[in-house]
Design a protein around this motif. Structure first.
Motif, PDB file in Angstrom:
ATOM      1  N   TRP A  64       2.732 -19.252  22.538  1.00 42.46           N
ATOM      2  CA  TRP A  64       2.794 -18.196  23.547  1.00 42.46           C
ATOM      3  C   TRP A  64       4.259 -18.022  23.945  1.00 42.46           C
ATOM      4  N   TYR A 104       6.643 -20.193  26.667  1.00 40.89           N
ATOM      5  CA  TYR A 104       6.900 -21.648  26.717  1.00 40.89           C
ATOM      6  C   TYR A 104       8.361 -22.006  26.416  1.00 40.89           C
ATOM      7  N   ILE A 109      -6.161 -21.196  29.540  1.00 37.34           N
ATOM      8  CA  ILE A 109      -6.482 -19.900  30.130  1.00 37.34           C
ATOM      9  C   ILE A 109      -7.560 -19.122  29.352  1.00 37.34           C
ATOM     10  N   TYR A 110      -7.718 -19.449  28.049  1.00 36.36           N
ATOM     11  CA  TYR A 110      -8.749 -18.746  27.254  1.00 36.36           C
ATOM     12  C   TYR A 110     -10.032 -19.553  27.086  1.00 36.36           C
ATOM     13  N   SER A 140      -6.672 -14.373  35.101  1.00 35.02           N
ATOM     14  CA  SER A 140      -6.265 -13.124  34.444  1.00 35.02           C
ATOM     15  C   SER A 140      -7.168 -12.732  33.285  1.00 35.02           C
ATOM     16  N   LYS A 141      -7.423 -13.685  32.393  1.00 37.57           N
ATOM     17  CA  LYS A 141      -8.103 -13.346  31.152  1.00 37.57           C
ATOM     18  C   LYS A 141      -9.616 -13.370  31.335  1.00 37.57           C
ATOM     19  N   LEU A 177       2.995 -22.397  35.347  1.00 43.03           N
ATOM     20  CA  LEU A 177       3.694 -23.076  34.253  1.00 43.03           C
ATOM     21  C   LEU A 177       5.200 -23.154  34.530  1.00 43.03           C
ATOM     22  N   ARG A 181      -2.626 -11.444  39.711  1.00 41.36           N
ATOM     23  CA  ARG A 181      -1.797 -12.654  39.732  1.00 41.36           C
ATOM     24  C   ARG A 181      -2.442 -13.827  40.448  1.00 41.36           C
ATOM     25  N   LEU A 182      -3.265 -14.539  39.718  1.00 37.08           N
ATOM     26  CA  LEU A 182      -3.837 -15.771  40.267  1.00 37.08           C
ATOM     27  C   LEU A 182      -4.025 -16.803  39.159  1.00 37.08           C
ATOM     28  N   GLY A 203      -0.486 -16.418  39.197  1.00 37.35           N
ATOM     29  CA  GLY A 203      -0.709 -16.340  37.749  1.00 37.35           C
ATOM     30  C   GLY A 203      -0.395 -17.669  37.077  1.00 37.35           C
ATOM     31  N   ALA A 204      -1.019 -17.894  35.908  1.00 38.95           N
ATOM     32  CA  ALA A 204      -0.766 -19.127  35.165  1.00 38.95           C
ATOM     33  C   ALA A 204       0.699 -19.213  34.750  1.00 38.95           C
ATOM     34  N   LYS A 205       1.319 -18.078  34.489  1.00 33.55           N
ATOM     35  CA  LYS A 205       2.728 -18.073  34.081  1.00 33.55           C
ATOM     36  C   LYS A 205       3.597 -18.652  35.192  1.00 33.55           C
ATOM     37  N   ASN A 243      -2.120 -25.392  23.840  1.00 32.33           N
ATOM     38  CA  ASN A 243      -2.756 -24.145  24.259  1.00 32.33           C
ATOM     39  C   ASN A 243      -3.988 -23.918  23.378  1.00 32.33           C
ATOM     40  N   ASN A 292      -3.156 -18.462  22.071  1.00 33.73           N
ATOM     41  CA  ASN A 292      -2.542 -17.164  21.886  1.00 33.73           C
ATOM     42  C   ASN A 292      -1.233 -17.444  21.148  1.00 33.73           C
ATOM     43  N   TYR A 295      -7.134 -12.158  20.112  1.00 34.33           N
ATOM     44  CA  TYR A 295      -6.123 -11.687  19.164  1.00 34.33           C
ATOM     45  C   TYR A 295      -6.481 -12.155  17.757  1.00 34.33           C
TER      46      TYR A 295
HETATM   47  C1  LIG Z   1      -1.809 -14.504  29.480  1.00 32.62           C
HETATM   48  C2  LIG Z   1      -1.392 -15.906  29.260  1.00 32.62           C
HETATM   49  C3  LIG Z   1      -0.862 -16.692  30.310  1.00 32.62           C
HETATM   50  C4  LIG Z   1      -0.468 -16.126  31.652  1.00 32.62           C
HETATM   51  O1  LIG Z   1      -1.475 -15.620  32.384  1.00 32.62           O
HETATM   52  P1  LIG Z   1      -1.261 -15.146  33.886  1.00 32.62           P
HETATM   53  O2  LIG Z   1      -2.269 -15.942  34.649  1.00 32.62           O
HETATM   54  O3  LIG Z   1      -1.553 -13.691  33.894  1.00 32.62           O
HETATM   55  O4  LIG Z   1       0.126 -15.451  34.310  1.00 32.62           O
HETATM   56  C5  LIG Z   1      -0.599 -18.025  30.077  1.00 32.62           C
HETATM   57  N1  LIG Z   1      -0.811 -18.570  28.875  1.00 32.62           N
HETATM   58  C6  LIG Z   1      -1.290 -17.850  27.839  1.00 32.62           C
HETATM   59  C7  LIG Z   1      -1.484 -18.530  26.532  1.00 32.62           C
HETATM   60  C8  LIG Z   1      -1.575 -16.499  27.999  1.00 32.62           C
HETATM   61  O5  LIG Z   1      -1.991 -15.788  26.941  1.00 32.62           O
END
Ligand SMILES: *Cc1c(COP(=O)(O)O)cnc(C)c1O
Length: 422
Positions: free
Chosen positions: A131, A134, A211-212, A243-244, A110, A252-253, A105-107, A177, A181, A330
């Protein structure tokens, strides 16, 4: 004789961190739902679409083919290559295999970046509303988040003068970002140039969470800040994930692309942590990035229609202002006109947390208070849910807000808010 470990047994770092508020609120709404309370959930931070069929099939096939062993920390080479190709095609970025990191996952990516870059006394510049993870990830690395405000009037894009004043000798990184978000802020090429110039002057890293990037509206064109120039690319780590865009939140990628030495260190952190992203999901990632992209079009078209509806409804409500998001799923309506009002029991609603609590209790709508994102005048509403649910949720919110009456200190609240605005 044994002694029980007391609270002093825990590390200092856990005292500075809080659990993800969005996950907490989603869990609270789920609990009420399981008790039979009819909740409309507008809190979710994930698409309500299914993972595309061809991605599901690739994951099942990988499972059946026995691709269930450890993979390299940096991911299976086929995925690395798919990511390299994606970054070239979509973002005009050129990276080699040693410049790609893959994580759960991106989380997770990060987090590993924060661990690889931040030391005690480092400052990390974060634009609010931000978000939720951070600041906490910076804390967990011992660093100090420097929160700077953005204005609704600027589309929640950081003003260059504000950013310039907030960076300095101690600044290790600026986190960006876009699309953002929770606000839906979208940085144009010129906005990004201003940020890149300031990063250049201060000699800091740029962590760009994209990610978006695929979920954009009204023709907004996503630009990766790393694509501005080779100099900017050399100080930027691009973070993205599946994810998104591909509705794969639970799988989780995520991945990062950046200078080789940074990525080597991020991989090293991960080699002592998750080891590798789930093996079979990596094969799903290959299918998602290299396969048919029409699933994305369908999802974004649905989001666009819902966004238009939600923004229209909110702006038609008394005392509510809603910025039109350029991306993500959102809206972030300003609701501070309701601070200082009272519910039927005479309870004064003093901030976004109280208002979100009131809406959960009275309207049975779950959403996230802006305070969670460093924007207390706002609420975050996710439109990653069906039109029926959105309509019902907004009807309930409108009705509940309409029942509030100014409390005895209402004028003070509003004067105070006006003074805080900048
Ligand atoms: C959802 C989200 C993430 C994390 O996404 P994952 O890949 O599910 O861990 C990271 N940054 C922002 C801004 C998000 O909204």
């Amino acid at each position: 004789m044994s002694t029980e470990p007391g609270t002093t047994a825990f590390a200092e770092r856990v005292k500075k961190v809080k659990p993800s508020p969005t996950l907490r609120i989603t869990a609270e709404a789920a609990r009420l739902k399981s008790e039979g309370v009819d909740i409309v959930s507008l809190a979710a931070g994930e698409p309500d679409f299914n993972t595309p069929d061809h991605v599901q099939e690739a994951i099942v096939k990988a499972l059946r083919d026995g691709k269930t062993r450890y993979t390299p920390t940096s991911g299976v080479p086929q995925l690395t290559d798919a990511i390299i190709q994606k970054l070239k095609n979509d973002n005009g970025l050129t990276y080699g295999r040693n410049q790609i990191n893959v994580g759960a996952g991106a989380k997770n990516v990060l987090y590993a970046i924060a661990q690889a870059l931040f030391d005690a006394r480092d400052e990390v510049v974060i634009c609010a509303p931000f978000w939720v993870s951070y600041p906490d990830q910076a804390f967990l690395a011992g660093a100090r988040p420097v929160i700077i405000r953005t204005r609704e009037a600027d589309g929640f894009v950081v003003h260059p003068e504000v950013l310039r004043k907030s960076v300095g000798r101690k600044t290790k990184a600026i986190i960006l970002n876009s699309p953002g978000n929770p606000t839906g802020a979208g940085y144009t090429r010129d906005d990004l140039k201003a940020v890149a110039e300031i990063a250049e002057e201060c000699g800091c890293w740029i962590i760009s969470d994209e990610i978006y990037e695929k979920i954009v509206y009204n023709g907004f064109e996503h630009v990766s800040i790393a694509s501005l120039s080779p100099e900017t690319c050399a100080r930027t780590v691009v973070v993205n994930g599946l994810s998104k865009s591909y509705a794969m939140t639970g799988l989780r990628l995520g991945y990062a692309a950046g200078p080789e030495e940074l990525i080597r260190n991020v991989n090293m952190i991960q080699s002592q942590d998750v080891s590798n992203a789930p093996s079979i999901v990596q094969w799903g990632g290959v299918a998602a990035l290299t396969g048919d992209q029409s699933c994305l079009k369908t999802m974004v078209a649905a989001f666009q229609g819902r966004k238009d509806y939600v923004v229209g409804r909110l702006n038609a409500m008394e005392g509510v202002w809603c910025f039109e998001p350029r991306g993500a799923f959102y809206v972030f309506p300003r609701v501070a006109r309701y601070f200082g009002m009272q519910d039927a029991d005479g309870t004064e609603l003093k901030d976004s947390t109280a208002l979100a609590g009131f809406l959960l209790k009275t309207a049975r709508v779950s959403l996230v208070p802006g305070a969670a994102f460093g924007g207390d005048e706002y609420l975050r509403i996710s439109f990653a849910t069906s039109m029926d649910q959105l309509k019902e949720g907004l009807d309930r919110i409108e009705d509940a807000l309409g029942r509030l009456k100014p409390g005895p200190h209402y004028a003070n609240y509003q004067v105070h808010l006006e003074q805080k605005r900048f």
